[in-house]
Design an enzyme around this catalytic site. Structure first.
Site, mmCIF file in Angstrom:
data_model
loop_
_atom_site.group_PDB
_atom_site.id
_atom_site.type_symbol
_atom_site.label_atom_id
_atom_site.label_comp_id
_atom_site.label_asym_id
_atom_site.label_seq_id
_atom_site.Cartn_x
_atom_site.Cartn_y
_atom_site.Cartn_z
ATOM 1 N N LYS A 36 0.842 -1.210 0.000
ATOM 2 C CA LYS A 36 0.000 0.000 0.000
ATOM 3 C C LYS A 36 0.877 1.261 0.000
ATOM 4 C CE LYS A 36 -2.032 -1.158 3.883
ATOM 5 N NZ LYS A 36 -1.310 -2.409 4.197
ATOM 6 N N ARG A 111 -9.686 0.757 8.559
ATOM 7 C CA ARG A 111 -9.249 -0.594 8.912
ATOM 8 C C ARG A 111 -10.331 -1.379 9.630
ATOM 9 N NH1 ARG A 111 -3.411 0.413 8.855
ATOM 10 N NH2 ARG A 111 -2.300 -1.491 9.321
ATOM 11 N N ARG A 145 12.045 -5.409 5.362
ATOM 12 C CA ARG A 145 11.772 -4.021 4.968
ATOM 13 C C ARG A 145 12.686 -3.072 5.740
ATOM 14 N NH1 ARG A 145 5.854 -1.596 5.497
ATOM 15 N NH2 ARG A 145 6.006 -2.474 7.591
ATOM 16 N N ARG A 178 11.403 -1.070 11.314
ATOM 17 C CA ARG A 178 10.278 -0.751 12.205
ATOM 18 C C ARG A 178 10.185 -1.762 13.345
ATOM 19 N NH1 ARG A 178 5.116 0.453 8.360
ATOM 20 N NH2 ARG A 178 4.111 -0.848 9.939
ATOM 21 N N ARG A 189 -0.066 -9.059 13.366
ATOM 22 C CA ARG A 189 -0.705 -8.039 12.507
ATOM 23 C C ARG A 189 -1.560 -8.712 11.430
ATOM 24 N NH1 ARG A 189 4.505 -4.987 10.764
ATOM 25 N NH2 ARG A 189 3.184 -3.888 9.288
#
Ligand code: AP5
Length: 231
Positions: A36, A111, A145, A178, A189
């Protein structure tokens, strides 16, 4: 006498506009790691849309230790969702601060169905774009990431590495991993996504503005599909 076809000015203008979708309100749906942020950033750069990412806003609030950040931190660290009322108030303010008619990309919001109802009561959504990616690929993407704390650009150590190792291509800041990109938190998640956010696919399908795109493949090829969907 030679026959000349006069093309009305309006038609010419419309032809020009076909390639440049203006002022749409687009939601990017999809599980954590589906791309996204990556696709939203590209859309924003190419078409001048404003990208509103609740994740980026919350991380910024946590860094600055604002009231919102202090309240949100524990939910984010565990991979859970920040309470609806905090997010809905935050986004109401952001949307109201934009000029009417601005093209907006919503990344990570809504969400929950409560958030979707609140958004729908404030503005009309043109398109909900759902990026479809399987869980194993998502875990692989998120645990490798790297993110920029300054401009929020995202990279992947293998699929989308920065030109200079550890540094952001766009602003030169040192990249970081992160806190919620550890495998354990990523799995949570994904669980939270299935329970709370997945129902939004049905929600927007019933409203008639859902398009699902296969989110696996080259980033630029997926971007071509995204552009087709919004055109
Ligand atoms: P948020 O920041 O929104 O996280 P997320 O939804 O989990 O999404 P991600 O940012 O992890 O992934 P993405 O889909 O943007 O993928 P990306 O493009 O980075 O939210 C974080 C937390 O904040 C939540 O857990 C929650 O606590 C809270 N929160 C946020 N919004 C909330 C809300 N509305 N309500 C309540 N709480 C909220 O790509 C991922 C990686 O894959 C990158 O490394 C990228 O380079 C790579 N990649 C991208 N595309 C490809 C491709 N095609 N092939 C290979 N690699 C790719």
């Amino acid at each position: 006498m030679a026959l000349r076809t006069a093309v009305p000015v309006n038609t010419l203008l419309n032809i020009e506009l076909i390639g440049i979708p203006m002022k749409m309100k687009i939601i990017l749906l999809g599980p954590p790691g589906s791309g996204k942020g990556t696709q939203g950033e590209k859309l924003s750069e190419e078409f001048g849309y404003v990208r509103l990412s609740t994740g980026d806003m919350l991380r910024d609030a946590v860094r600055k230790e604002t009231d919102l950040g202090l309240k949100a931190k524990s939910y984010m660290d565990s991979g859970g969702l920040v309470p609806n009322d905090l997010i809905i108030n935050l986004m109401k303010e952001k949307i109201s601060s934009l000029e009417k008619g601005t093209g907006i990309i919503f990344d990570g919001f809504p969400r929950t169905t409560e958030q979707a109802d609140a958004l729908g009561s404030q503005i009309d959504i043109d398109l909900a774009l759902n990026l479809d990616v399987d869980d194993d690929e998502l875990v692989n993407r998120l645990t490798k990431r790297r993110s920029c704390p300054q401009c929020n650009a995202v990279y992947h150590l293998l699929y989308n590495p920065p030109k200079k190792e550890r540094f952001c291509d766009k602003c030169g800041s040192v990249l970081y991993q992160r806190d919620d990109d550890t495998e354990e938190t990523v799995r949570n998640r994904l669980k939270v996504y299935r329970e709370k956010t997945f129902p939004l696919i049905d929600y927007y399908e019933k409203k008639g503005n859902l398009v699902t795109i296969e989110g696996i493949g080259e980033i630029n090829e997926i971007f071509d599909e995204v552009k087709k969907a919004i055109r």
